[in-house]
Enzyme design. Structure first.
Site, PDB file in Angstrom:
ATOM      1  N   GLY A 101      31.102  -8.715 -13.386  1.00  0.00           N
ATOM      2  CA  GLY A 101      30.011  -8.412 -14.300  1.00  0.00           C
ATOM      3  C   GLY A 101      29.297  -9.635 -14.860  1.00  0.00           C
ATOM      4  O   GLY A 101      28.341  -9.507 -15.609  1.00  0.00           O
ATOM      5  N   GLU A 160      18.249  -4.641  -8.595  1.00  0.00           N
ATOM      6  CA  GLU A 160      18.265  -3.253  -8.125  1.00  0.00           C
ATOM      7  C   GLU A 160      18.051  -2.295  -9.279  1.00  0.00           C
ATOM      8  O   GLU A 160      18.125  -2.676 -10.449  1.00  0.00           O
ATOM      9  CB  GLU A 160      19.574  -2.943  -7.359  1.00  0.00           C
ATOM     10  CG  GLU A 160      20.820  -3.022  -8.192  1.00  0.00           C
ATOM     11  CD  GLU A 160      22.128  -2.867  -7.396  1.00  0.00           C
ATOM     12  OE1 GLU A 160      22.141  -3.116  -6.181  1.00  0.00           O
ATOM     13  OE2 GLU A 160      23.135  -2.497  -8.022  1.00  0.00           O
ATOM     14  N   ARG A 199      40.185  -7.394   0.538  1.00  0.00           N
ATOM     15  CA  ARG A 199      41.587  -7.699   0.248  1.00  0.00           C
ATOM     16  C   ARG A 199      42.343  -6.404  -0.034  1.00  0.00           C
ATOM     17  O   ARG A 199      41.743  -5.347  -0.163  1.00  0.00           O
ATOM     18  CB  ARG A 199      41.657  -8.560  -1.017  1.00  0.00           C
ATOM     19  CG  ARG A 199      40.992  -7.862  -2.203  1.00  0.00           C
ATOM     20  CD  ARG A 199      41.261  -8.490  -3.539  1.00  0.00           C
ATOM     21  NE  ARG A 199      40.832  -7.639  -4.634  1.00  0.00           N
ATOM     22  CZ  ARG A 199      39.622  -7.593  -5.172  1.00  0.00           C
ATOM     23  NH1 ARG A 199      38.660  -8.363  -4.700  1.00  0.00           N
ATOM     24  NH2 ARG A 199      39.334  -6.761  -6.161  1.00  0.00           N
TER      25      ARG A 199
HETATM   26  C1  MV4 Z   1      25.596  -1.452 -11.877  1.00  0.00           C
HETATM   27  C2  MV4 Z   1      25.596  -0.466 -12.879  1.00  0.00           C
HETATM   28  C3  MV4 Z   1      24.527   0.387 -12.929  1.00  0.00           C
HETATM   29  N1  MV4 Z   1      23.503   0.263 -12.053  1.00  0.00           N
HETATM   30  N2  MV4 Z   1      24.550  -1.521 -11.029  1.00  0.00           N
HETATM   31  C4  MV4 Z   1      29.614  -3.685 -13.215  1.00  0.00           C
HETATM   32  C5  MV4 Z   1      30.452  -4.648 -12.416  1.00  0.00           C
HETATM   33  C6  MV4 Z   1      29.664  -5.046 -11.256  1.00  0.00           C
HETATM   34  N3  MV4 Z   1      30.478  -5.190 -10.093  1.00  0.00           N
HETATM   35  C7  MV4 Z   1      28.647  -3.962 -11.118  1.00  0.00           C
HETATM   36  N4  MV4 Z   1      28.612  -3.236 -12.341  1.00  0.00           N
HETATM   37  C8  MV4 Z   1      27.654  -2.285 -12.572  1.00  0.00           C
HETATM   38  N5  MV4 Z   1      26.594  -2.316 -11.729  1.00  0.00           N
HETATM   39  C9  MV4 Z   1      23.545  -0.684 -11.132  1.00  0.00           C
HETATM   40  N6  MV4 Z   1      22.541  -0.802 -10.272  1.00  0.00           N
HETATM   41  C10 MV4 Z   1      26.688  -0.397 -13.744  1.00  0.00           C
HETATM   42  C11 MV4 Z   1      27.709  -1.319 -13.608  1.00  0.00           C
HETATM   43  C12 MV4 Z   1      28.778  -1.167 -14.539  1.00  0.00           C
HETATM   44  C13 MV4 Z   1      30.026  -0.685 -14.152  1.00  0.00           C
HETATM   45  C14 MV4 Z   1      30.298  -0.374 -12.823  1.00  0.00           C
HETATM   46  C15 MV4 Z   1      31.519   0.112 -12.466  1.00  0.00           C
HETATM   47  C16 MV4 Z   1      32.500   0.309 -13.425  1.00  0.00           C
HETATM   48  C17 MV4 Z   1      32.272   0.000 -14.730  1.00  0.00           C
HETATM   49  C18 MV4 Z   1      31.028  -0.501 -15.125  1.00  0.00           C
HETATM   50  C19 MV4 Z   1      30.789  -0.800 -16.462  1.00  0.00           C
HETATM   51  C20 MV4 Z   1      29.574  -1.293 -16.815  1.00  0.00           C
HETATM   52  C21 MV4 Z   1      28.577  -1.480 -15.866  1.00  0.00           C
END
Ligand code: MV4
Length: 444
Positions: free
Chosen positions: A165, A200, A292
């Site tokens: 994040g 995105e 992994r």
């Molecule tokens: C996002 C999203 C909403 N929309 N992308 C959080 C970690 C990173 N790997 C990607 N993340 C997110 N990407 C878009 N286009 C919301 C998150 C996100 C999230 C994703 C999975 C699990 C928990 C989360 C908590 C906050 C935000």
């Protein structure tokens, strides 16, 4: 088959790999830092090599030290576990060059998936759905603004080298972009050494569902169903389950086949996880891929009956996947990651464990390298145990977890157990109606 495997990790995952090797009749080499000299992974391995001081960068992450340890002990393969060198394409390359088998995918695939923008483009080309966005790097505020106008706000800026994040910025209007763009670049540069960003469409209330896959070296990739990993706090997973409450047989088959096709076409092999953001209408958007074995792999093992770590080893030594059909999940499994952290603030709580009782009983599996009188070092990840339960149904699994957490005694340090007890008693968790915002209500 390999004669000797060097386990390039510590803690519970090092033990998990050593156990698999013992059952396969393979000798093991533990590596350890000066802080881990008395750890269980060193005790249970056939040999041990000290690779440096407590600091990870000088021991577990030290490529020349780890390779030397394998050379000295004549190990024919290295299992990297998760974290540390597991997704380091350079390390996989060095292993290949030294004729030590790296137990994981080919280095070029690790490199591809490590670049999130390239991974998105590659997966999109094979037919996996991705969110509307830049489809590559965004170079300037002006270019980002143009894309945001096309796809509509809110949008999200992400670092292409990113994880956890960091470097992410949610943009709700054009004004926010002006400051957020350079700030995200700067954060990404500091955290990952690369300022590259992509953009995105931002989903407000997504779920995080991931598919476990395994590929052999003969072009066969199969999926092992999904895990529900939506319950996170500050991008740290606290609880995972398999299957996902929101999944249907049809959706599992449909997404699973797309995943298999996509990974076959990039020459994937060994264990991997394909992560999706899922919207309210159950549309699956590819987010990223982890090359992994993951922390939460046991929930998949519990419902499929597969031993994923053994499969990793068998495949790396040239074995073939021979599953005639897709594994259907049986029953329900939940994992709680018990961290040595204050459960209100999630700040680390290292120190000596004075009393330790691990839960047991029907359908309860605990993965840990901790024990009474052991010292939880401030140098490493704060995961001290994984409590994994399996029941015939989700309500049964929840009950088992409630009982397991109640009988897990950890004294001397703080743990996340109280927070996980709150989660599994929560009506929305029990009903299965949650999104990534679920834990916001518990924030202090
Ligand atoms: C996002 C999203 C909403 N929309 N992308 C959080 C970690 C990173 N790997 C990607 N993340 C997110 N990407 C878009 N286009 C919301 C998150 C996100 C999230 C994703 C999975 C699990 C928990 C989360 C908590 C906050 C935000």
């Amino acid at each position: 088959m390999f004669k000797k495997i060097l386990v390039a990790n510590r803690g519970e995952i090092a033990l998990r790999i050593i156990y698999a090797c013992k059952e396969l009749g393979i000798k093991t080499v533990a590596i350890f830092s000066e802080a881990d000299r008395n750890s269980l992974h060193v005790r249970f391995a056939d040999e041990g090599v000290c690779v440096g001081p407590a600091k990870s960068s000088e021991s577990y992450l030290n490529v020349p030290s780890v390779i030397s340890a394998a050379e000295i002990t004549n190990a024919d393969a290295i299992h990297p576990g998760y974290g540390f060198l597991a997704e380091n394409a350079y390390f996989a390359e060095v292993c290949e060059a030294c004729h030590i088998k790296f137990i994981g995918p080919p280095s070029n695939v690790i490199r591809l998936m490590g670049d999130k923008a390239r991974a998105l483009a590659a997966m999109s080309k094979t037919g996996l759905a991705v969110l509307p966005g830049s489809g590559g790097l965004v170079e300037s505020v002006e270019q980002a603004a143009k894309i945001a106008d096309t796809i509509g706000h809110p949008v999200i800026l992400k670092a292409t080298a990113g994880w956890g994040g960091r470097g992410m910025r949610i943009i709700r209007n054009r004004e926010e972009l002006t400051d957020a763009f350079p700030a995200a670049q700067q954060e990404a540069r500091l955290a990952f050494g690369a300022a590259d960003l992509y953009i995105e469409k931002y989903l407000e209330n997504p779920r995080h569902i991931e598919f476990q896959v395994m590929g052999d070296n003969y072009g066969k990739v199969i999926h092992f169903g999904e895990r529900e990993c939506t319950i996170q706090r500050r991008h740290q997973k606290l609880l995972e389950e398999a299957p996902s409450v929101s999944m249907t047989k049809e959706a599992r088959r449909e997404v699973g086949l797309l995943v298999e096709k996509a990974l076959t076409s990039v020459g994937y092999s060994n264990a991997g996880t394909v992560e999706f953001l899922v919207d309210e209408k159950m549309n699956f958007y590819f987010m990223e891929m982890n090359t992994r074995i993951q922390v939460e792999h046991p929930v998949t093992e519990m419902v499929t009956g597969a031993d994923l770590v053994k499969l990793q080893i068998l495949i790396a030594s040239g074995g073939k996947l021979h599953f005639d059909d897709h594994l259907k999940p049986r029953g329900h499994s939940i994992e709680c990651r018990i961290n040595a952290e204050d459960s209100d603030t999630l700040t680390p709580s290292p120190g000596k464990i004075t009393s330790f009782n691990v839960p047991g009983g029907n359908g309860v599996r605990v993965e840990t390298a901790a024990h009474s009188e052991c010292i939880i070092s401030p140098y490493y990840d704060s995961l001290i145990a994984k409590v994994v339960v399996h029941g015939n149904s989700r309500p049964e699994a929840i009950k088992k977890m409630e009982r397991a957490l109640e009988t897990f005694v950890v004294e001397g340090i703080k743990t996340t157990i109280p927070l996980q007890q709150k989660i599994i008693r929560d009506p929305d968790f029990i009903a299965g109606t949650f999104s990534t915002r679920f834990l916001e209500r518990f924030l202090t």
